[in-house]
Design a protein around this motif. Structure first.
Motif, PDB file in Angstrom:
ATOM      1  N   ALA A 140      -2.227   8.660   7.067  1.00  0.00           N
ATOM      2  CA  ALA A 140      -2.547   8.151   7.864  1.00  0.00           C
ATOM      3  C   ALA A 140      -3.755   9.774   8.604  1.00  0.00           C
ATOM      4  N   LEU A 141      -2.744  10.279   8.784  1.00  0.00           N
ATOM      5  CA  LEU A 141      -3.018  11.724   9.781  1.00  0.00           C
ATOM      6  C   LEU A 141      -3.736  12.417   8.637  1.00  0.00           C
TER       7      LEU A 141
ATOM      8  N   VAL B  35       1.046  -1.204  -0.070  1.00  0.00           N
ATOM      9  CA  VAL B  35      -0.142  -0.029   0.015  1.00  0.00           C
ATOM     10  C   VAL B  35       0.525   1.492  -0.119  1.00  0.00           C
ATOM     11  N   ILE B  36       1.842   1.314   0.762  1.00  0.00           N
ATOM     12  CA  ILE B  36       3.056   2.461   0.536  1.00  0.00           C
ATOM     13  C   ILE B  36       2.988   2.800  -0.518  1.00  0.00           C
TER      14      ILE B  36
ATOM     15  N   GLN C 242     -11.204   0.150  -1.088  1.00  0.00           N
ATOM     16  CA  GLN C 242     -11.886  -0.103  -0.131  1.00  0.00           C
ATOM     17  C   GLN C 242     -10.486   0.363   0.994  1.00  0.00           C
ATOM     18  N   VAL C 243      -8.952   0.783   0.291  1.00  0.00           N
ATOM     19  CA  VAL C 243      -8.057   0.938   1.570  1.00  0.00           C
ATOM     20  C   VAL C 243      -8.079   2.177   1.440  1.00  0.00           C
ATOM     21  N   PRO C 244      -8.779   2.458   2.968  1.00  0.00           N
ATOM     22  CA  PRO C 244      -8.798   4.012   3.171  1.00  0.00           C
ATOM     23  C   PRO C 244      -7.553   4.722   2.742  1.00  0.00           C
ATOM     24  N   LEU C 245      -6.920   4.169   2.737  1.00  0.00           N
ATOM     25  CA  LEU C 245      -5.551   5.289   2.742  1.00  0.00           C
ATOM     26  C   LEU C 245      -5.138   5.273   0.744  1.00  0.00           C
TER      27      LEU C 245
END
Length: 241
Positions: A178-179, A32-33, A202-205
């Motif tokens: 994330a902040l 994800v990064i 579906q991935v909030p980030l």
């Protein structure tokens, strides 16, 4: 490292480890990064600062995982002390030398780079903890490990030790991105006006692509008060693993 340095460091790692290793890293538990790097995403330090200086309370406890693997030969091969985890400054020197290395070793260097830059969010001169670094030698153990928790814990711990009153500058660690997502999710008006939601993800980030417009907080408050008479912000942080 700041946001631009993060992107440059990840780009350097991507070019060095090769397409096959990088594609494998993209599908790993820290992928994800890498995907975040590929998005049209802009970090907003001021928005995050506003969130931090108003309210942030998190309690998170998780178990300790261990892995048994003979890691010393690998560290010796890449010129890193077997008693300590590597620094990104050491890994960066290797990135110019690994093009002809095996897929497995290139992937390990790439994973270590992502851990340092995007998961732990530490400076190039700080070491990846050995217990975490050596997990790259066992890909199954690496995939089972809760890296999201590691990134979150690192972030929250760095927030807890900050004194906002005494310093003009401070350093955050962990998955700092994330902040900014919390800002957009917790204050809907900010998300609607300054963030671009990506529907269906579906991935909030990876669900927000930030605009390059600076947030005018005074103007935002006035607008919200005119619409709703009173403004109440509740910051709710929910983590699921």
């Amino acid at each position: 490292m700041n946001h631009n340095s993060h992107l440059a460091a990840l780009q350097m790692a991507e070019e060095a480890v090769g397409l096959d290793a990088w594609e494998s890293i993209k599908t790993s538990s820290v992928g994800v990064i890498v995907k975040l790097k590929e998005m049209d995403y802009t970090w907003s330090a001021k928005a995050v600062h506003h969130l931090l200086t108003n309210q942030l309370v998190v309690n998170n406890i998780h178990e300790i995982w261990s892995v048994e693997v003979d890691h010393k030969p690998f560290w010796e091969e890449i010129g890193v002390s077997p008693s300590h985890g590597p620094m990104f400054s050491e890994l960066r020197l290797l990135l110019t030398q690994i093009r002809n290395w095996s897929f497995e070793k290139r992937r390990m260097i790439g994973l270590l780079s992502v851990l340092s830059i995007g998961v732990l969010g530490i400076s190039p001169g700080s070491r990846i903890p050995l217990e975490q670094a050596k997990r790259v030698l066992d890909i199954e153990a690496f995939e089972r490990y809760p890296w999201g928790r590691v990134a979150f814990s690192s972030l929250v711990n760095s927030v807890k030790v900050i004194s906002f009153e005494e310093r003009n500058k401070y350093t955050l660690r962990g998955c700092v991105h994330a902040l900014l997502i919390w800002v957009y999710e917790s204050i809907p008006g900010i998300g609607e006006e300054y963030g671009n939601r990506i529907e269906g993800n579906q991935v909030p980030l990876l669900s927000w692509s930030a605009s390059r417009c600076r947030i005018n907080w005074d103007l935002f408050y006035k607008k919200e008060k005119s619409l709703h008479q009173k403004v109440k912000f509740f910051f709710m942080i929910v983590s699921s693993y």
